[in-house]
Design an enzyme around this catalytic site. Sequence first.
Site, PDB file in Angstrom:
ATOM      1  N   GLY A  80       1.474  -1.418  -0.380  1.00  0.00           N
ATOM      2  CA  GLY A  80       0.506   0.217   0.062  1.00  0.00           C
ATOM      3  C   GLY A  80       0.929   0.778  -0.034  1.00  0.00           C
ATOM      4  N   GLY A  81       1.834   0.846  -0.565  1.00  0.00           N
ATOM      5  CA  GLY A  81       2.885   2.382  -0.784  1.00  0.00           C
ATOM      6  C   GLY A  81       3.228   3.408   0.553  1.00  0.00           C
ATOM      7  CB  SER A 120       4.009  -3.723  -1.849  1.00  0.00           C
ATOM      8  OG  SER A 120       4.408  -2.130  -2.910  1.00  0.00           O
TER       9      SER A 120
END
Length: 292
Positions: free
Chosen positions: A72-73, A143
């Site tokens: 989710g960055g 991520s």
Amino acid sequence: MRKLEKAIRAAGPVIDPAFAKNLYAPLLASAPRGGEILRDIAYGDDERHRLDVYLPLGTKAPAPVVIFLHGGGFIRGDKADREAVGHFFSRHGVLAVLPNYRLGPRHRWPAGAQDVSSVLAWTRAHVAAHGGNPDHIVLAGESAGAAHVAAATLVRRFQPAEGLKIAGAFLASGVYNAELELLARTQLNIATPDPRNEAYFGTDFAAYRAMSTVALVDAAPFPLAISYAELDPVQMQAQAGELFATLVTRHGFQPQISVVRNHNHLTQVYAINSGDDALAGPMLAFVRAPRG
């Protein structure tokens, strides 16, 4: 699957959550489910300190355990977005723990690594009561989740007080060098200001090297797998290679490294439990592998 592959290749190396979710939604709607889910268990004091436990199916002995952190960055994401991951592991006889963790900009580095360590401590203390093996816990993430797992495991000061004591870690398309993403924004097509990294690492750019996991590694070797998608943005591919090379040449690790073919940054994860095991298959094999 050929139709999906064509759509993914046509989209190219994008990070587009809506595209990936909509592409796999029809397959996931009819996908097989796992066992019972224990939801929203607290592992800390923050409102984001909640986790779900997916109980394993079809296993009599204590089951291997995976802790899987969503991406989710650094600024968004929720464990509910990865329910398919929990079902996939559950129906393959693995107890899966899916936590939320604190997000930027409210919470900055090293909050994510600290939360991983807290989840690991909770898991080690409680999974035996739910059929899991506390001596066979694998940490995994994608991520931003991979970035947090990497920091929590490769940097000693973020490990639990009693030591790491894990069966391994699996890192999928993570961020391991914040300084690189700062200094090569033009080449890597990263926006200025950077809505992801600046929200989590802050705007004191002189401190970015001191927050880059690849520069901080001091942990003893443990089983580790590093992967990236064939159509990942170039910065994810570069950092996977850099981390692999650094661990091998400077720190005595012998990690696995692999490419997830026919996928981009997000489709590789949304494909899990859809019948496409490009990422799920290697991850499951790593999680279930016996450890001496």
